[in-house]
Design an enzyme around this catalytic site. Structure first.
Site, PDB file in Angstrom:
ATOM      1  CG  ASP A   1      -2.455   0.792   0.937  1.00 38.24           C
ATOM      2  OD1 ASP A   1      -2.539   1.669   0.243  1.00 38.24           O
ATOM      3  OD2 ASP A   1      -3.175   0.345   1.454  1.00 38.24           O
TER       4      ASP A   1
ATOM      5  CG  ASP B   1      -4.229   5.752   0.989  1.00 37.30           C
ATOM      6  OD1 ASP B   1      -5.152   4.902   1.167  1.00 37.30           O
ATOM      7  OD2 ASP B   1      -3.955   7.442   1.949  1.00 37.30           O
TER       8      ASP B   1
ATOM      9  CD  GLU C   1      -9.028   4.921  -1.407  1.00 40.48           C
ATOM     10  OE1 GLU C   1      -9.405   5.119  -0.920  1.00 40.48           O
ATOM     11  OE2 GLU C   1      -7.687   5.412  -1.487  1.00 40.48           O
TER      12      GLU C   1
ATOM     13  CG  HIS D   1      -8.861  -1.270   4.214  1.00 44.48           C
ATOM     14  ND1 HIS D   1      -8.674  -1.111   2.938  1.00 44.48           N
ATOM     15  CD2 HIS D   1      -8.529  -0.532   4.715  1.00 44.48           C
ATOM     16  CE1 HIS D   1      -8.273  -0.334   2.457  1.00 44.48           C
ATOM     17  NE2 HIS D   1      -7.973   0.662   3.741  1.00 44.48           N
ATOM     18  CG  ASP D   2     -11.131   1.980   3.632  1.00 46.77           C
ATOM     19  OD1 ASP D   2     -10.885   2.682   4.638  1.00 46.77           O
ATOM     20  OD2 ASP D   2     -10.872   3.121   2.542  1.00 46.77           O
TER      21      ASP D   2
HETATM   22  C1  GLC Z   1      -7.450   5.461   1.766  1.00 45.15           C
HETATM   23  C2  GLC Z   1      -7.456   4.210   2.960  1.00 45.15           C
HETATM   24  C3  GLC Z   1      -7.778   4.416   4.208  1.00 45.15           C
HETATM   25  C4  GLC Z   1      -7.429   5.898   4.721  1.00 45.15           C
HETATM   26  C5  GLC Z   1      -7.345   6.920   4.099  1.00 45.15           C
HETATM   27  C6  GLC Z   1      -6.517   7.725   4.768  1.00 45.15           C
HETATM   28  O1  GLC Z   1      -8.920   5.939   1.749  1.00 45.15           O
HETATM   29  O2  GLC Z   1      -8.010   3.296   2.501  1.00 45.15           O
HETATM   30  O3  GLC Z   1      -7.927   3.511   4.656  1.00 45.15           O
HETATM   31  O4  GLC Z   1      -8.214   6.174   5.947  1.00 45.15           O
HETATM   32  O5  GLC Z   1      -7.083   6.424   2.682  1.00 45.15           O
HETATM   33  O6  GLC Z   1      -4.995   7.533   4.497  1.00 45.15           O
END
Ligand code: GLC
Length: 545
Positions: free
Chosen positions: A98, A203, A256, A322-323
């Protein structure tokens, strides 16, 4: 990544804190992951996306990195990580890291240096600015943090100064206008690729370039985003990563990309293999403010999948991470149609075009942890700020709590359920960092799934095998068929081979126009199949003759 390699990838996301605790301290760890590699191999996946394992104060569960070159002692050591790479490689499993570079933890040495001396070069690694107003009592602009509240926090020890954080206040945003920051990220990429990782999940990568620090257009949610979401310069930075580092290693890259439109996604495909879009993932959320729930309708899941398949040449195919809350809890019916709805949902991600992602536990039908989370009994850093923000808007406590529960990510982060022993076999019985979901006692665990030929897990294995064995499910054209708004249905066509997929995502029986058609059934979640009737949550994958 070279398409011949890419098209074969089946990725399993591991959330390290909750996967397997080898030393009984309540937290999952790298040795725990190594001990489960044979399970993953047997499942059929060939790549693991590891949520962050770097050194971190864990305010945002590792998405707040304090040292990119060290492993969080909770998870193990760099030697353990090297061992994981080696053991995974033996089993033909690639490791995807990640990459969290929109921000660092405020515990990172760069930030500490910047704070110590505002004249140090590290100040320009971040956005540290003087406030507005007569006494500099107002933040430099009106942007919101994605976790609610202002995106600016006062800089301790420097009256009138603020730093920017698009997420939690201990996650200070890095400044990608600074050449040295870009170089630092290239070094991180190179370090892990040299070690042998196959690529990165990037991320919130669409946020990394802040085009200006002007005030943003006032919005109900995320004021300021027009200045940092997918700005054209993001692509220049990503192209540099690609040319300077990634191409040398033929690295796998998935971005992402929040609020990404289909047109923007196409641009990212110049630098990435695919992006994570969120349209289908908001099937039960208000499209403007995800913290507000809307009633789930299958068509709100189906339609986004359809448009993205039509318009974007390669997609990430996921239902959970995980979100987000567990897909079976959101889109299925675990009470009446547990196996059927879980397997119907699974059928989507292995038969459409793109790369399938499984989030740990999805393959055994793990459900949301069922507790009501309050602002103080959560491990998720965004919950208290969301709660306070909603309260400040004078909403009653009950509404603020509902919001907090909707956004809270603890529900899908409870420990992996391995068997029916204490703590579901996640460890040897010491208290776990998040409680274990009691549903492990009712068969929702790996060992019972393995033992039952008709389990969700065994269906996943069959789907994975189909995806591997039938080229049409990797590269065949996708042609959609309209049967009913609750049914996702399409052909996959490759040369003279044609497959029909029909997935009923509701609890009603639905008639189809397919009668007297010659076919060879590939897989269904029912034993008695006739193409003209789709029973509740039925999924049919068949080869037309
Ligand atoms: C992304 C991650 C999340 C995190 C955010 C800030 O969306 O998936 O878990 O809190 O970024 O890094």
């Amino acid at each position: 990544m070279n398409f011949e390699k890419l098209k074969n990838l089946i990725i399993y996301q591991i959330y390290p804190s909750s996967f397997k605790d080898s030393n009984n301290d309540g937290w999952g760890d790298l040795k725990g992951i190594i001990s489960k590699l044979d399970y993953l191999k047997d499942l059929g996946i060939n790549a693991i996306w590891l949520s962050p394992i770097y050194k971190s104060p864990m305010n945002d569960m590792g998405y707040d990195i304090s040292d990119y070159y060290e492993i969080n002692p909770k998870f193990g050591t760099m030697e353990d990580f090297d061992k994981l790479l080696e053991e995974a490689k033996k089993r033909n499993i690639g490791i995807i890291m990640d990459l969290v570079v929109n921000h660092t933890s405020t515990e990172h040495k760069w930030f500490k240096e910047a704070k110590k001396d505002l004249n140090s070069k590290y100040r320009d690694y971040y956005f540290i600015k003087e406030g507005k107003g007569k006494n500099k009592e107002l933040p430099p602009n009106n942007w919101d943090s994605c976790f609610a509240g202002s995106a600016w926090e006062k800089l301790d020890g420097h009256e009138g100064f603020y730093y920017m954080h698009l997420f939690e206040k201990t996650q200070a945003d890095l400044n990608f206008n600074n050449e040295e920051v870009v170089k630092e990220v290239e070094n991180i990429l190179e370090f892990y690729l040299k070690k042998g990782v196959i690529g990165f999940r990037c991320d919130v990568i669409s946020n990394i370039y802040k085009e200006s620090l002007n005030d943003g257009k006032k919005r109900l949610y995320l004021t300021g985003r027009e200045h940092y979401l997918s700005r054209p310069n993001v692509h220049n930075i990503l192209k540099r990563f690609k040319e300077n580092v990634l191409d040398k290693y033929d690295a796998f890259m998935v971005g992402e990309t929040s609020f990404v439109t289909r047109d923007e996604a196409k641009l990212y495909l110049d630098e990435f293999d695919m992006v994570f879009e969120f349209e289908h993932a908001s099937a039960d959320q208000n499209t403007l403010v995800p913290a507000i729930k809307r009633k789930y309708k299958p068509k709100n899941l189906i339609e986004p999948f359809k448009v993205w398949q039509k318009e974007v040449k390669w997609n990430s195919l996921y239902l959970e991470n995980h979100d987000q809350h567990r897909s079976l809890s959101r889109f299925g019916d675990s009470k009446k149609y547990n196996f059927l709805s879980a397997t119907a949902l699974a059928s989507i991600i292995f038969t459409l075009k793109g790369t399938p992602f499984i989030y740990q536990g999805q393959e055994i039908g793990m459900l949301d942890y069922p507790y009501k989370i309050g602002p103080s009994n959560t491990k998720d850093c965004c919950v208290p700020t969301v709660y306070e923000t909603v309260r400040k808007l004078h909403f009653p406590k009950k509404i603020a709590l509902d919001f907090a529960n909707n956004v809270c990510r603890d529900h899908a982060r409870s420990p992996m359920q391995w068997d029916d022993r204490e703590n579901s076999g996640f460890n040897e019985g010491n208290p776990t960092w998040l409680p274990v979901n009691e549903c492990y006692k009712n068969g929702v665990n790996v060992s019972e799934n393995l033992a039952n030929p008709c389990s969700i897990l065994n269906f996943y294995k069959k789907l994975i095998k189909i995806r591997k064995d039938f080229e049409a499910f990797k590269t065949g054209e996708v042609e959609f068929i309209n049967i009913n708004k609750n049914v996702l249905s399409f052909y996959r066509i490759l040369n003279d081979e044609k497959y029909l997929v029909m997935i009923n995502l509701c609890n009603k029986t639905i008639n189809t126009p397919f009668r007297n058609i010659k076919h060879d059934l590939v897989l269904s979640n029912y034993t008695d199949v006739s193409l003209n009737i789709l029973k509740p949550y039925m999924s049919i994958i068949t080869k037309l003759k």
